[in-house]
Design a protein around this motif. Structure first.
Motif, short mmCIF file in Angstrom:
data_model
loop_
_atom_site.label_atom_id
_atom_site.label_comp_id
_atom_site.label_asym_id
_atom_site.label_seq_id
_atom_site.Cartn_x
_atom_site.Cartn_y
_atom_site.Cartn_z
N LEU A 52 12.55 22.55 7.64
CA LEU A 52 13.81 21.28 7.41
C LEU A 52 13.69 20.77 5.91
N HIS A 56 18.89 17.77 8.31
CA HIS A 56 19.58 18.28 9.13
C HIS A 56 20.80 18.55 8.36
N GLY A 260 16.34 25.51 7.40
CA GLY A 260 16.42 25.40 9.01
C GLY A 260 18.23 25.34 9.38
#
Length: 409
Positions: A52, A56, A260
């Motif tokens: 990531l 996010h 991610g």
């Protein structure tokens, strides 16, 4: 679906216990922050072990995935699709390499590099069939398949999973002389991490990779660098090998390449080496699928300007200053930082493990993870704000001082 809160001795989990996570059950995330099932927010300072890097649900990555979901998600490699060649061009352009072979997970990328190196050794170098050897390093982490654990010196990952894949010579990390002694006429590759992530962000001397490059060039051996954790901006450069001016023959990429959102990995490097993998010799149903390519292309777009790499360098300087101060205060035994990445050894005199420190941090809203007993790893998203980074470091300082007080120091 069984709720986490419903798991009890009377109704045990149906999930295999191959992980020991912190007692946090997450349900949402945005940027550097995540939210648990009770609505509590946490600052994510692990970032999926660098998967990531962009935080996010980065808007550009989510938009790329959503657009592709409305068009085409999978063809298998039985057919081409319109994003496969653009992905190869984009990633090789970003990394300064010649050819890309797409896969899914990091371990698959390492397995692919091993297969390519062995095939090259037999077809090009002339190593007798079945005799190829690869030099690897103690403390390394290259995945958890049967072949990658055969390269490992970690008993937790290795014990109980034999018989092991032969052909690997394990030597001490950061010891170029040991590598030189291990290379012989059967050696097809030297495979190492430029910085060992899982071992606690272990940074070798600056002459280590350049010496390996020279050894490999002189002996007609491939230098293979595993950049699955260290690559794609984490160290303040696109690839960690750039820090010392080295170019690998093959480089494995993963984690951040999927932004991610989904697993994406690749091997990039020399055309003549990857070209030994001809039709039928290697493949993957999902490797290079259209959805993966769309997200990975958006990842390349984020990294191409160099802003995120520069940000990792700038925030990394702040991270280093703060963690060095904790060492000077006697709260950490050592702090190893490179870019926006740190391995922090908790002082054993405090009497607490890295796990206990991680638990205390989580209780205060900061998520990180321990490794090898007393080491904490910090790897926040490259998009983290300076204020949030200092919030994490302020909290870490408070926790360590609390632990020191309890230890009677």
């Amino acid at each position: 679906m069984l709720d986490h809160a419903e798991v009890s001795p009377a109704r045990p989990s149906a999930l295999a216990p191959n992980y020991h996570p912190l007692d946090v059950v997450l349900t949402a995330g945005e940027g550097s922050w995540v939210t648990d099932v009770r609505g509590r927010r946490y600052l994510d300072c692990l970032a999926g072990y660098s998967a990531l890097n962009f935080g996010h649900r980065h808007p550009a990555l989510v938009a790329a995935a959503q657009a592709q979901l409305g068009r085409l998600t999978l063809t298998s490699r039985a057919f081409d699709h319109d994003l496969l060649e653009p992905l190869a061009t984009a990633v090789t352009g970003l990394t300064g390499t010649q050819m890309l072979l797409p896969m899914n997970t990091g371990a698959e990328a390492v397995e692919t590099a091993v297969k390519a190196a062995r095939k090259w050794g037999y077809d090009v170098k002339g190593v007798p069939d079945g005799a190829a050897t690869i030099v690897v390093a103690e403390g390394a982490f290259h995945g958890r398949t049967t072949t990658t654990v055969s390269m490992s010196s970690d008993p937790d990952m290795r014990d109980g999973f034999g018989p092991y894949t032969p052909g690997f010579r394990i030597v001490p990390y950061a010891d170029a002389d040991a590598v030189a002694a291990a290379i012989d006429e059967t050696t097809v590759a030297v495979l190492v991490e430029p910085i060992q992530g899982e071992s606690g962000v272990i940074i070798p001397p600056p002459d280590y990779l350049p010496r390996l490059r020279t050894l490999c060039s002189v002996s007609n051996t491939l230098l293979v660098l595993d950049e699955i954790q260290s690559g794609l901006g984490r160290t303040g450069t696109t690839l960690a090998q750039e820090l010392v001016g080295v170019r690998a023959d093959l480089t494995t990429l993963g984690k951040a390449l999927g932004g991610g959102l989904l697993p994406v990995s690749a091997v990039v490097g020399r055309r003549d080496v990857l070209s030994v993998l001809t039709p039928g010799t290697h493949g993957s149903t999902f490797g290079g699928n259209p959805l993966a390519c769309a997200v990975a292309l958006a990842v390349v777009d984020l990294l191409t300007p160099g802003d995120l790499q520069a940000r990792a360098r700038e925030l990394g300087a702040e991270l280093r200053e703060r963690t060095d101060a904790l060492v000077a205060e006697g709260l950490l035994r050592a702090a190893r930082t490179v870019g926006l990445w740190a391995g922090l050894d908790v002082e054993p005199a405090l009497g607490l493990s890295g796990r206990a420190t991680s638990e205390r941090l989580a209780a205060r809203g900061i998520l990180t993870k321990d490794t090898h007993g007393s080491t904490l790893r910090l790897a926040p998203p490259l998009t983290i704000s300076s204020d949030d980074l200092h919030l994490a470091l302020d909290t870490l300082t408070a926790v360590l001082r609390e632990e020191a007080a309890e230890a009677g120091r």
